[in-house]
Enzyme design. Structure first.
Site, PDB file in Angstrom:
ATOM      1  N   VAL A   1       0.830  -1.220   0.000  1.00 54.94           N
ATOM      2  CA  VAL A   1       0.000   0.000   0.000  1.00 54.94           C
ATOM      3  C   VAL A   1       0.862   1.267   0.000  1.00 54.94           C
ATOM      4  CG1 VAL A   1      -1.813   1.258   1.226  1.00 54.94           C
ATOM      5  CG2 VAL A   1      -1.869  -1.239   1.171  1.00 54.94           C
TER       6      VAL A   1
ATOM      7  N   ASP B   1     -10.102  -9.664   9.840  1.00 53.12           N
ATOM      8  CA  ASP B   1      -9.987  -8.428   9.056  1.00 53.12           C
ATOM      9  C   ASP B   1     -11.372  -7.840   8.773  1.00 53.12           C
ATOM     10  OD1 ASP B   1      -8.187  -6.700   7.147  1.00 53.12           O
ATOM     11  OD2 ASP B   1      -9.882  -7.337   5.926  1.00 53.12           O
TER      12      ASP B   1
ATOM     13  N   GLU C   1      -9.856   6.344   5.330  1.00 52.54           N
ATOM     14  CA  GLU C   1     -10.680   5.799   4.243  1.00 52.54           C
ATOM     15  C   GLU C   1     -10.120   4.458   3.737  1.00 52.54           C
ATOM     16  OE1 GLU C   1     -13.682   7.264   2.409  1.00 52.54           O
ATOM     17  OE2 GLU C   1     -13.532   5.102   2.237  1.00 52.54           O
TER      18      GLU C   1
ATOM     19  N   GLY D   1      -0.869  -9.356  -3.430  1.00 52.34           N
ATOM     20  CA  GLY D   1      -0.808  -8.254  -2.446  1.00 52.34           C
ATOM     21  C   GLY D   1      -2.135  -7.981  -1.755  1.00 52.34           C
TER      22      GLY D   1
ATOM     23  N   GLY E   1     -10.764  -1.130   0.599  1.00 52.97           N
ATOM     24  CA  GLY E   1      -9.791  -0.696  -0.412  1.00 52.97           C
ATOM     25  C   GLY E   1     -10.108   0.647  -1.036  1.00 52.97           C
TER      26      GLY E   1
ATOM     27  N   ARG F   1      11.803  -0.466   6.899  1.00 57.36           N
ATOM     28  CA  ARG F   1      12.837  -1.277   7.536  1.00 57.36           C
ATOM     29  C   ARG F   1      14.028  -1.494   6.602  1.00 57.36           C
ATOM     30  NH1 ARG F   1      10.072  -4.503  11.530  1.00 57.36           N
ATOM     31  NH2 ARG F   1       8.630  -5.352  10.002  1.00 57.36           N
TER      32      ARG F   1
ATOM     33  N   LYS G   1      -6.619  -1.028   9.772  1.00 51.53           N
ATOM     34  CA  LYS G   1      -7.925  -1.298  10.409  1.00 51.53           C
ATOM     35  C   LYS G   1      -7.798  -1.998  11.752  1.00 51.53           C
ATOM     36  CE  LYS G   1      -6.750  -4.057   7.025  1.00 51.53           C
ATOM     37  NZ  LYS G   1      -6.978  -4.432   5.654  1.00 51.53           N
TER      38      LYS G   1
ATOM     39  N   LYS H   1     -13.033  -4.218  10.111  1.00 49.92           N
ATOM     40  CA  LYS H   1     -13.686  -3.235   9.225  1.00 49.92           C
ATOM     41  C   LYS H   1     -15.142  -3.020   9.632  1.00 49.92           C
ATOM     42  CE  LYS H   1     -10.746  -4.540   5.317  1.00 49.92           C
ATOM     43  NZ  LYS H   1     -10.610  -5.530   4.248  1.00 49.92           N
TER      44      LYS H   1
HETATM   45  P1  NAP Z   1       3.238  -4.798   3.511  1.00 51.97           P
HETATM   46  O1  NAP Z   1       3.263  -5.027   2.045  1.00 51.97           O
HETATM   47  O2  NAP Z   1       3.785  -5.849   4.423  1.00 51.97           O
HETATM   48  O3  NAP Z   1       3.982  -3.400   3.780  1.00 51.97           O
HETATM   49  C1  NAP Z   1       4.388  -2.957   5.042  1.00 51.97           C
HETATM   50  C2  NAP Z   1       5.746  -2.283   4.879  1.00 51.97           C
HETATM   51  O4  NAP Z   1       6.078  -1.619   6.091  1.00 51.97           O
HETATM   52  C3  NAP Z   1       6.864  -3.294   4.590  1.00 51.97           C
HETATM   53  O5  NAP Z   1       7.788  -2.771   3.664  1.00 51.97           O
HETATM   54  C4  NAP Z   1       7.464  -3.485   5.963  1.00 51.97           C
HETATM   55  O6  NAP Z   1       8.795  -3.927   5.943  1.00 51.97           O
HETATM   56  C5  NAP Z   1       7.370  -2.068   6.506  1.00 51.97           C
HETATM   57  N1  NAP Z   1       7.441  -2.063   7.961  1.00 51.97           N
HETATM   58  C6  NAP Z   1       6.749  -2.830   8.813  1.00 51.97           C
HETATM   59  N2  NAP Z   1       7.081  -2.535  10.080  1.00 51.97           N
HETATM   60  C7  NAP Z   1       8.023  -1.569  10.013  1.00 51.97           C
HETATM   61  C8  NAP Z   1       8.767  -0.847  10.972  1.00 51.97           C
HETATM   62  N3  NAP Z   1       8.634  -1.100  12.267  1.00 51.97           N
HETATM   63  N4  NAP Z   1       9.626   0.097  10.543  1.00 51.97           N
HETATM   64  C9  NAP Z   1       9.793   0.334   9.237  1.00 51.97           C
HETATM   65  N5  NAP Z   1       9.129  -0.310   8.265  1.00 51.97           N
HETATM   66  C10 NAP Z   1       8.249  -1.252   8.650  1.00 51.97           C
HETATM   67  O7  NAP Z   1       1.758  -4.518   4.006  1.00 51.97           O
HETATM   68  P2  NAP Z   1       0.547  -3.860   3.175  1.00 51.97           P
HETATM   69  O8  NAP Z   1      -0.217  -4.940   2.509  1.00 51.97           O
HETATM   70  O9  NAP Z   1       1.028  -2.706   2.401  1.00 51.97           O
HETATM   71  O10 NAP Z   1      -0.370  -3.376   4.397  1.00 51.97           O
HETATM   72  C11 NAP Z   1      -0.023  -2.240   5.144  1.00 51.97           C
HETATM   73  C12 NAP Z   1      -1.235  -1.780   5.935  1.00 51.97           C
HETATM   74  O11 NAP Z   1      -2.314  -1.496   5.044  1.00 51.97           O
HETATM   75  C13 NAP Z   1      -1.810  -2.830   6.913  1.00 51.97           C
HETATM   76  O12 NAP Z   1      -2.318  -2.148   8.027  1.00 51.97           O
HETATM   77  C14 NAP Z   1      -2.952  -3.456   6.130  1.00 51.97           C
HETATM   78  O13 NAP Z   1      -3.942  -3.993   6.958  1.00 51.97           O
HETATM   79  C15 NAP Z   1      -3.471  -2.254   5.391  1.00 51.97           C
HETATM   80  N6  NAP Z   1      -4.208  -2.518   4.147  1.00 51.97           N
HETATM   81  C16 NAP Z   1      -3.679  -3.348   3.203  1.00 51.97           C
HETATM   82  C17 NAP Z   1      -4.362  -3.522   1.998  1.00 51.97           C
HETATM   83  C18 NAP Z   1      -3.844  -4.418   0.929  1.00 51.97           C
HETATM   84  O14 NAP Z   1      -4.565  -4.632  -0.059  1.00 51.97           O
HETATM   85  N7  NAP Z   1      -2.641  -4.961   1.039  1.00 51.97           N
HETATM   86  C19 NAP Z   1      -5.564  -2.855   1.801  1.00 51.97           C
HETATM   87  C20 NAP Z   1      -6.072  -2.020   2.791  1.00 51.97           C
HETATM   88  C21 NAP Z   1      -5.380  -1.854   3.961  1.00 51.97           C
HETATM   89  P3  NAP Z   1       9.057  -5.525   6.059  1.00 51.97           P
HETATM   90  O15 NAP Z   1       8.489  -6.114   4.796  1.00 51.97           O
HETATM   91  O16 NAP Z   1      10.542  -5.620   6.139  1.00 51.97           O
HETATM   92  O17 NAP Z   1       8.348  -5.991   7.271  1.00 51.97           O
HETATM   93  N1  HSE Z   2      -6.380  -8.137   3.428  1.00 51.02           N
HETATM   94  C1  HSE Z   2      -7.386  -7.195   3.128  1.00 51.02           C
HETATM   95  C2  HSE Z   2      -8.404  -7.820   2.206  1.00 51.02           C
HETATM   96  C3  HSE Z   2      -6.785  -5.981   2.479  1.00 51.02           C
HETATM   97  O1  HSE Z   2      -8.100  -8.858   1.625  1.00 51.02           O
HETATM   98  O2  HSE Z   2      -9.504  -7.285   2.086  1.00 51.02           O
HETATM   99  C4  HSE Z   2      -7.791  -4.882   2.244  1.00 51.02           C
HETATM  100  O3  HSE Z   2      -8.223  -4.329   3.442  1.00 51.02           O
END
Ligand code: NAP
Ligand code: HSE
Length: 422
Positions: free
Chosen positions: A14, A201, A129, A187, A134, A45, A105, A205
């Site tokens: 994201v 999850d 939001e 993703g 999404g 990180r 969330k 929400k």
């Molecule tokens: P992700 O791909 O795992 O991205 C998280 C990033 O943050 C990674 O690069 C991670 O590094 C880094 N990170 C984690 N902890 C850290 C720290 N302490 N210091 C510095 N960097 C750090 O996760 P994502 O799917 O983007 O999701 C992120 C957030 O968005 C979550 O809260 C999720 O629930 C929410 N979300 C996701 C989606 C979706 O479709 N993916 C949709 C809506 C909401 P590492 O990989 O090295 O841990």
């Molecule tokens: N893991 C969540 C999903 C990301 O699959 O809906 C979006 O919030």
């Protein structure tokens, strides 16, 4: 032109998508909305991640304090996920007067009051939001478009991963494990996909959305939750043969007496219902208001670009406001009903012997459950599969009936109990 400086914490799916939108569409946003949003600091990180996403070295933040101490930064995007250190970082940013845009969330559902308190202390805003559904603007619809209404119901598919898995199992014959692997690769899934497949999850929400819809806190602890990990390809196939599609639904209702109902579970949806055709990572939400009647929102519920679209929308929304938006739930906590009504689908394996069917239907009758449809198929020598569809009945009555069926002579196995929506 309003010029704002933005920091992003977490450049994964994201956060990476957000950086891409703000880089690629910066001029479109500036000319269309009068906001020039520039990413000036990025924290992750791994520096390799930043390099691979094309972030110039001068924008690397070594730690959170580099972001907090930079007085030019007015908006901090949190896309790291998890409770900590995300919670501490957000609170630091809010207390220092920087508004925060987050997709987290889990953190919002578990610690909203603490975050909102920090926002008030710092005179900053908290925007989320992207945390729900999404790229679909469901929060903005609730806060900015439905003010005239008493909202009584929210129902929908609000998790992309599980909808992707169920679609792939149902339409392409993929196994549960293979479909989950694809969702992770694309993703959609959370860092720990248990959050998706066990319904956590969707419950996070639902807690956020129902609290906004009903102006009353809907605590996570009061949400009934069941995931899809026990669903079998056979259940999906039998449902399809009867005209149903299996979906993970989130349902919230506000009753006239002030009590509320909130639940997340798989359910059979008739093929004629609009939710039945919501496929893959798409999500859809129905909102019911007493004046507007029904609104249905539809779009991509997960993934880098749709979620980044929601994050950037919040950045612009926040830059446009004179005063931060406050979303505290003034009416306290809802009392949640511990029982609800639905139609049910039950599948049983029984001995193919005289009198078995009569003893089963007697259990239903004794529990006050009316049977709508029943079918039987001899499956193996001396064994039959029975499918029962009930009329609308109480969940508590079905629980009593299933307990009795499990110890009833001739019932070999109670395979599945699923709810059915009309
Ligand atoms: P992700 O791909 O795992 O991205 C998280 C990033 O943050 C990674 O690069 C991670 O590094 C880094 N990170 C984690 N902890 C850290 C720290 N302490 N210091 C510095 N960097 C750090 O996760 P994502 O799917 O983007 O999701 C992120 C957030 O968005 C979550 O809260 C999720 O629930 C929410 N979300 C996701 C989606 C979706 O479709 N993916 C949709 C809506 C909401 P590492 O990989 O090295 O841990
Ligand atoms: N893991 C969540 C999903 C990301 O699959 O809906 C979006 O919030």
């Amino acid at each position: 032109m309003k010029k704002i400086k933005v920091a992003i914490m977490g450049l994964g799916t994201v956060g990476g998508g957000t950086y891409e939108v703000l880089t690629r569409n910066r001029d479109v946003i500036a000319s269309g909305y009068g906001v020039d949003a520039e990413v000036v600091k990025v924290l992750d990180r791994s520096e390799d991640v930043l390099v691979s996403r094309g972030v110039p070295a001068e924008k690397f933040a070594g730690n959170i304090d580099e972001i907090i101490k930079d007085d030019d930064i007015s908006v901090v995007v949190e896309t790291m996920g998890g409770l900590e250190p995300a919670g501490t970082f957000i609170i630091k940013a809010l207390k220092s007067g920087k508004s925060v845009v987050t997709a987290n969330k889990e953190l919002l559902a578990k610690r909203f009051d603490e975050l909102e308190e920090a926002a008030k202390e710092g005179g900053a805003g908290l925007y989320f939001e992207a945390s729900c559904v999404g790229g679909v603007p469901v929060i903005r619809t609730l806060t900015d478009s439905m003010q005239a209404n008493r909202i009584t119901e929210i129902m929908g598919i609000i998790n992309g991963t599980t909808n992707y898995i169920l679609t792939k199992m149902s339409e392409d014959g993929l196994t549960y494990a293979a479909a989950l692997k694809e969702a992770q690769k694309l993703g959609y899934a959370e860092f720990d996909p248990t959050a998706d497949v066990e319904g956590f999850d969707a419950a996070y929400k639902l807690s956020i959305l129902a609290s906004l819809a009903f102006h009353t806190r809907i605590p996570l602890s009061g949400i009934y939750r069941e995931g899809i990990s026990k669903v079998t390809p056979k259940d999906i196939a039998v449902g399809r043969s009867m005209g149903y599609t299996l979906k993970l639904l989130a349902i919230g209702r506000k009753n006239a007496d002030g009590s509320a109902e909130a639940r997340v579970h798989p359910a059979f949806v008739p093929e004629s219902h609009p939710l039945s055709s919501v496929r893959g990572a798409f999500n859809a939400v129905f909102l019911k208001g007493d004046f507007v009647d029904e609104i249905m929102l539809y779009g991509r519920g997960a993934g880098a670009h749709p979620t980044a679209s929601a994050i950037v929308s919040d950045i612009i929304y926040c830059a446009d406001r004179e005063e931060p938006l406050r979303l505290d739930f003034k009416n306290g906590e809802a009392s949640l009903a511990d029982d609800f009504s639905s139609e049910y689908y039950l599948s049983l394996t029984v001995a193919d012997k005289p009198g078995i069917l009569a003893s089963i239907t007697k259990v239903f009758g004794d529990c006050g459950i009316s049977i709508g449809k029943m079918q039987q198929q001899v499956s193996a020598a001396g064994q039959a599969e029975i499918i029962i569809l009930t009329h609308t009945t109480k969940e508590s009555a079905v629980r009593t009936a299933t307990e009795r069926l499990e110890s009833l002579g001739g019932v070999k196995k109670l395979n599945t109990t699923l709810r059915v929506i009309k």
